[in-house]
Design a protein around this motif. Structure first.
Motif, PDB file in Angstrom:
ATOM      1  N   MET A 214      10.873 -16.320   7.380  1.00  0.00           N
ATOM      2  CA  MET A 214       9.666 -16.025   8.155  1.00  0.00           C
ATOM      3  C   MET A 214       9.927 -14.820   9.026  1.00  0.00           C
ATOM      4  N   SER A 215       8.878 -14.031   9.258  1.00  0.00           N
ATOM      5  CA  SER A 215       9.021 -12.827  10.060  1.00  0.00           C
ATOM      6  C   SER A 215       8.815 -13.147  11.529  1.00  0.00           C
ATOM      7  N   GLU A 216       8.788 -12.097  12.324  1.00  0.00           N
ATOM      8  CA  GLU A 216       8.559 -12.248  13.754  1.00  0.00           C
ATOM      9  C   GLU A 216       7.218 -12.943  13.968  1.00  0.00           C
TER      10      GLU A 216
ATOM     11  N   PRO B 146      14.128  -8.399  13.907  1.00  0.00           N
ATOM     12  CA  PRO B 146      12.726  -8.005  14.112  1.00  0.00           C
ATOM     13  C   PRO B 146      12.163  -7.370  12.843  1.00  0.00           C
ATOM     14  N   ASP B 147      10.859  -7.438  12.689  1.00  0.00           N
ATOM     15  CA  ASP B 147      10.217  -6.902  11.488  1.00  0.00           C
ATOM     16  C   ASP B 147      10.627  -5.461  11.206  1.00  0.00           C
ATOM     17  N   SER B 148      10.636  -4.629  12.246  1.00  0.00           N
ATOM     18  CA  SER B 148      10.921  -3.207  12.054  1.00  0.00           C
ATOM     19  C   SER B 148      12.308  -2.990  11.462  1.00  0.00           C
ATOM     20  N   GLU B 149      13.300  -3.743  11.938  1.00  0.00           N
ATOM     21  CA  GLU B 149      14.655  -3.591  11.424  1.00  0.00           C
ATOM     22  C   GLU B 149      14.803  -4.219  10.044  1.00  0.00           C
ATOM     23  N   PHE B 150      14.083  -5.314   9.805  1.00  0.00           N
ATOM     24  CA  PHE B 150      14.128  -5.935   8.477  1.00  0.00           C
ATOM     25  C   PHE B 150      13.570  -4.977   7.430  1.00  0.00           C
TER      26      PHE B 150
ATOM     27  N   PRO C 218       5.466  -1.245   3.137  1.00  0.00           N
ATOM     28  CA  PRO C 218       6.709  -0.734   2.546  1.00  0.00           C
ATOM     29  C   PRO C 218       6.789  -1.028   1.051  1.00  0.00           C
ATOM     30  N   TYR C 219       7.281  -0.049   0.297  1.00  0.00           N
ATOM     31  CA  TYR C 219       7.391  -0.222  -1.151  1.00  0.00           C
ATOM     32  C   TYR C 219       8.553   0.596  -1.698  1.00  0.00           C
ATOM     33  N   LYS C 220       8.952   0.238  -2.911  1.00  0.00           N
ATOM     34  CA  LYS C 220       9.940   1.006  -3.665  1.00  0.00           C
ATOM     35  C   LYS C 220       9.339   1.317  -5.025  1.00  0.00           C
ATOM     36  N   TYR C 221       9.581   2.523  -5.516  1.00  0.00           N
ATOM     37  CA  TYR C 221       9.024   2.920  -6.805  1.00  0.00           C
ATOM     38  C   TYR C 221      10.052   2.697  -7.908  1.00  0.00           C
ATOM     39  N   GLU C 222       9.649   1.930  -8.909  1.00  0.00           N
ATOM     40  CA  GLU C 222      10.460   1.650 -10.098  1.00  0.00           C
ATOM     41  C   GLU C 222      11.871   1.165  -9.739  1.00  0.00           C
ATOM     42  N   CYS C 223      11.933   0.235  -8.820  1.00  0.00           N
ATOM     43  CA  CYS C 223      13.199  -0.412  -8.456  1.00  0.00           C
ATOM     44  C   CYS C 223      13.536  -1.447  -9.531  1.00  0.00           C
TER      45      CYS C 223
ATOM     46  N   PRO D  85       3.589  -9.965   7.432  1.00  0.00           N
ATOM     47  CA  PRO D  85       4.856 -10.368   8.045  1.00  0.00           C
ATOM     48  C   PRO D  85       5.589 -11.492   7.315  1.00  0.00           C
ATOM     49  N   SER D  86       5.093 -11.908   6.144  1.00  0.00           N
ATOM     50  CA  SER D  86       5.730 -13.035   5.445  1.00  0.00           C
ATOM     51  C   SER D  86       7.066 -12.658   4.816  1.00  0.00           C
ATOM     52  N   ARG D  87       7.317 -11.338   4.653  1.00  0.00           N
ATOM     53  CA  ARG D  87       8.546 -10.832   4.033  1.00  0.00           C
ATOM     54  C   ARG D  87       8.667 -11.245   2.570  1.00  0.00           C
TER      55      ARG D  87
END
Length: 266
Positions: free
Chosen positions: A1-3, A125-129, A176-181, A200-202
């Motif tokens: 769970m997130s913040e 915290p969410d930002s660091e995660f 946040p995303y990653k392309y073709e990971c 915030p569910s991560r």
């Protein structure tokens, strides 16, 4: 769970409970009087009603009086629901009064930076995660030479104008995303177009864009087979998997992309 923003969650629950409370109160004002008695015999229910108070005589309700039984049963249910709603609201209000100003998730965030580097937090915290997730190294799928070059606003090279549209929409929404990971579906290595961190569910969500549905071979390879592979790995369409599609006649548009982002990722 997130913040966790507990007050926000409680506010959402209170709004839901207050809505139910108003409905119940409105229905109870119009509800009939009397007491319903239900007797079961050989798998069949029989309904009786009494006047209540001193009049305790039971009157059997015939089939033609079934609506009377429904009204009384609904009234009793609404009354019990209203009581449960009020009890839960009372518990929420009591908890909110006793709730500390900071939750344990916020303890690390409030520390001096020099102290942070010395400890392993119980909750990032969410930002660091998000920062850590984005910084995890990976090798994207190599784009073949000679393919038309398309770049996102972040300077990433992608395979199509539609993928530029999706990437830019995700970026502008702060997702946040990653392309073709790379991802392993069982023993099969695939490269989802976008691997997304839903906050915030991560929760990690995969977005595949199918851009050549005019091509039967492409459909067989990228739609039918790929969805089966995802589902066999426990990733289901509409939950951990988003799919957009287009043909030459019906290209992807930004309105559709934003509807999908609003529905699945916000």
């Amino acid at each position: 769970m997130s913040e966790v923003d507990i007050n926000k969650e409680f506010s959402k629950r209170e709004a839901e409970l207050n809505k139910v409370m108003k409905v119940c109160e409105s229905k109870l004002k119009k509800a009939p009087s009397g007491r319903l008695k239900v007797r079961n015999y050989k798998g069949k229910s029989y309904y009786y009603v009494s006047g209540g108070g001193a009049d305790s005589r039971l009157k059997y309700l015939r089939n033609s009086e079934y609506d009377k039984a429904k009204q009384l049963a609904q009234r009793d249910y609404d009354a019990r629901t209203l009581d449960a709603v009020n009890r839960e609201l009372s518990a929420i209000h009591s908890y909110q009064k006793k709730m500390p100003a900071k939750t344990y998730e916020q303890t690390y965030d409030a520390l001096n930076p020099g102290r942070k580097v010395l400890i392993t937090p119980h909750f990032l915290p969410d930002s660091e995660f998000v920062k850590g997730w984005l910084e995890e190294p990976y090798e994207p799928y190599e784009i073949e030479p000679g393919v038309a070059k398309h770049y996102t606003d972040l300077g990433e090279e992608v395979r199509s104008k539609s993928e530029v549209m999706i990437a830019n929409a995700l970026m502008k929404a702060g997702i946040p995303y990653k392309y073709e990971c790379p991802l392993f579906l069982g023993d099969v290595k695939v490269h989802p177009d976008f691997t997304i961190l839903k906050m915030p569910s991560r929760k990690v969500v995969y977005w595949e864009h199918l851009g050549r549905l005019d091509d039967p071979g492409y459909v067989e390879r990228n739609l039918l087979k790929k969805i089966d592979e995802y589902e066999e790995s426990g990733i289901f369409l509409g939950d951990g998997l988003i799919i957009t599609r287009e043909t030459a006649a019906t290209p992807l548009n930004i309105k559709k992309v934003m509807r999908i982002i609003d529905h699945y990722l916000m």
